[in-house]
Design a protein around this motif. Structure first.
Motif, PDB file in Angstrom:
ATOM      1  N   VAL A 161     -13.456  25.070 108.174  1.00 32.51           N
ATOM      2  CA  VAL A 161     -14.457  24.143 107.796  1.00 32.51           C
ATOM      3  C   VAL A 161     -13.894  22.894 107.796  1.00 32.51           C
ATOM      4  O   VAL A 161     -15.019  22.043 108.221  1.00 32.51           O
ATOM      5  N   GLN A 196     -13.863  21.586 110.988  1.00 30.18           N
ATOM      6  CA  GLN A 196     -15.200  20.945 112.119  1.00 30.18           C
ATOM      7  C   GLN A 196     -15.334  19.928 111.136  1.00 30.18           C
ATOM      8  O   GLN A 196     -16.078  19.505 111.976  1.00 30.18           O
ATOM      9  N   HIS A 197     -15.346  19.313 109.993  1.00 35.28           N
ATOM     10  CA  HIS A 197     -16.152  18.419 109.186  1.00 35.28           C
ATOM     11  C   HIS A 197     -15.030  18.256 108.090  1.00 35.28           C
ATOM     12  O   HIS A 197     -15.515  19.472 107.740  1.00 35.28           O
ATOM     13  N   GLU A 198     -14.396  17.284 107.538  1.00 38.85           N
ATOM     14  CA  GLU A 198     -14.233  16.663 106.251  1.00 38.85           C
ATOM     15  C   GLU A 198     -15.306  17.019 105.152  1.00 38.85           C
ATOM     16  O   GLU A 198     -16.062  16.598 105.502  1.00 38.85           O
ATOM     17  N   MET A 199     -14.968  17.472 103.986  1.00 38.50           N
ATOM     18  CA  MET A 199     -15.515  17.801 103.588  1.00 38.50           C
ATOM     19  C   MET A 199     -15.362  17.691 101.642  1.00 38.50           C
ATOM     20  O   MET A 199     -14.065  18.029 101.165  1.00 38.50           O
ATOM     21  N   CYS A 200     -16.217  17.822 100.989  1.00 37.41           N
ATOM     22  CA  CYS A 200     -15.665  17.622  99.390  1.00 37.41           C
ATOM     23  C   CYS A 200     -16.497  18.636  98.903  1.00 37.41           C
ATOM     24  O   CYS A 200     -16.392  19.634  99.635  1.00 37.41           O
ATOM     25  N   CYS A 256     -18.032  21.024  96.958  1.00 33.78           N
ATOM     26  CA  CYS A 256     -19.522  21.678  96.698  1.00 33.78           C
ATOM     27  C   CYS A 256     -19.780  21.982  97.717  1.00 33.78           C
ATOM     28  O   CYS A 256     -20.250  23.061  98.362  1.00 33.78           O
ATOM     29  N   ASP A 257     -19.113  21.051  98.979  1.00 38.40           N
ATOM     30  CA  ASP A 257     -19.046  21.471 100.464  1.00 38.40           C
ATOM     31  C   ASP A 257     -18.997  22.702 100.872  1.00 38.40           C
ATOM     32  O   ASP A 257     -19.385  23.365 101.633  1.00 38.40           O
ATOM     33  N   ALA A 314     -17.815  24.886  99.296  1.00 35.86           N
ATOM     34  CA  ALA A 314     -18.386  26.356  98.226  1.00 35.86           C
ATOM     35  C   ALA A 314     -19.209  25.932  98.700  1.00 35.86           C
ATOM     36  O   ALA A 314     -20.135  27.512  98.650  1.00 35.86           O
ATOM     37  N   ASN A 315     -20.072  25.683  99.282  1.00 39.09           N
ATOM     38  CA  ASN A 315     -21.294  26.313  99.553  1.00 39.09           C
ATOM     39  C   ASN A 315     -21.689  26.757 100.394  1.00 39.09           C
ATOM     40  O   ASN A 315     -21.994  27.985 101.437  1.00 39.09           O
ATOM     41  N   SER A 316     -20.346  26.044 101.651  1.00 40.24           N
ATOM     42  CA  SER A 316     -19.812  27.058 103.089  1.00 40.24           C
ATOM     43  C   SER A 316     -19.564  27.968 103.400  1.00 40.24           C
ATOM     44  O   SER A 316     -20.283  29.443 103.871  1.00 40.24           O
ATOM     45  N   LYS A 362     -17.045  26.046  92.895  1.00 42.54           N
ATOM     46  CA  LYS A 362     -16.266  25.763  93.048  1.00 42.54           C
ATOM     47  C   LYS A 362     -15.042  25.474  92.024  1.00 42.54           C
ATOM     48  O   LYS A 362     -13.655  25.144  92.896  1.00 42.54           O
ATOM     49  N   GLU A 407     -16.737  12.135  93.964  1.00 49.11           N
ATOM     50  CA  GLU A 407     -16.609  13.157  95.255  1.00 49.11           C
ATOM     51  C   GLU A 407     -15.140  13.232  95.972  1.00 49.11           C
ATOM     52  O   GLU A 407     -14.479  12.133  95.732  1.00 49.11           O
ATOM     53  N   PHE A 459     -13.418  13.972  98.769  1.00 45.49           N
ATOM     54  CA  PHE A 459     -13.269  14.697 100.278  1.00 45.49           C
ATOM     55  C   PHE A 459     -11.622  15.132 100.665  1.00 45.49           C
ATOM     56  O   PHE A 459     -10.851  14.116 100.581  1.00 45.49           O
TER      57      PHE A 459
END
Lengths: 115, 115
Positions: A49, A52-56, A58-59, A61-63, A68, A92, A94
């Motif tokens: 993931v 695909q994209h930088e994430m925090c 929570c992002d 965890a959701n994906s 968390k 946050e 990242f």
DNA sequence: CCTTTAGTTGAATACTCGTTCAACTATTTT
DNA sequence: AAAATAGTTGAACGAGTATTCAACTAAAGG
């Protein structure tokens, strides 16, 4: 011969060739450590993931549908081993892949498995 | 959203991109299974010595300084997953790497770690 | 035919490690 | 200042697994 086991050497030449070329223990350690890091369902998905994209946190965890805490523990491992890096912005944090090298290894392996 | 965790989605777009591109579970399973196989000190050394020369179980045991039993258990795993193949000659069983693919992955990783 | 040796195998032990849980810090918002 | 939220962390539990041990099969040699 510095090695010892429970049987005799049958093919001297073959064993000699192998032992002579055997890398030092540290080389194997690094190799295995890297493989272990990517040989885990959660970590390999985190790397995917982030590819695909930088994430925090929570992002991620959701994906992945995970907590968390579980993600954070694994991110710590990945960061300690320089597979990912992080930057804090307000509350946050990242995460991104650390270098193209990780991306390369990952994408090559993935395309290979898909065949 | 089919996923559930203990926090809210913060960046909808990032999560959507990642989830949409996420390979199916089986793809990750194969990838992880392969990494786990080579993420072990004994197995990676077995692959290394077999990459140098065809060997019987006692040769490998001597090269690694381990018992026949320990080696045999790991060879079984490697064989079940098609990383090595074997041929019986009299009392001895000779093992070799199964295909160039294993060799390639292995040598690339090794040269990479050495840097 | 008996002994020796190569190799395999199942059970048990010991160890590694991922997730959970609860408590904690830090930052933002009201 | 208090509440809410993002994230981290240490301990503990539980699952997975590598090696040991002992017993076994199969092939070779005397």
């Amino acid at each position: 011969m510095e090695y010892q086991c429970d049987c005799n050497i049958i093919h001297q030449d073959a064993v000699k060739i192998a032992v002579d070329k055997m890398p030092e223990e540290g080389t194997f350690d690094k190799l295995i450590n890297f493989y272990k890091l990517i040989a885990d369902s959660t970590r390999v998905k985190i790397l995917f993931v982030l590819d695909q994209h930088e994430m925090c946190v929570c992002d991620i965890a959701n994906s992945l549908g995970m907590t968390k805490s579980a993600i954070s523990h694994q991110l710590k491992l990945l960061k300690e081993n320089n597979l990912v890096k992080s930057k804090k912005e307000g509350k946050e944090v990242f995460y991104t892949l650390n270098d193209e090298h990780v991306t390369q290894v990952f994408e090559i392996s993935l395309s290979h498995v898909k065949e």
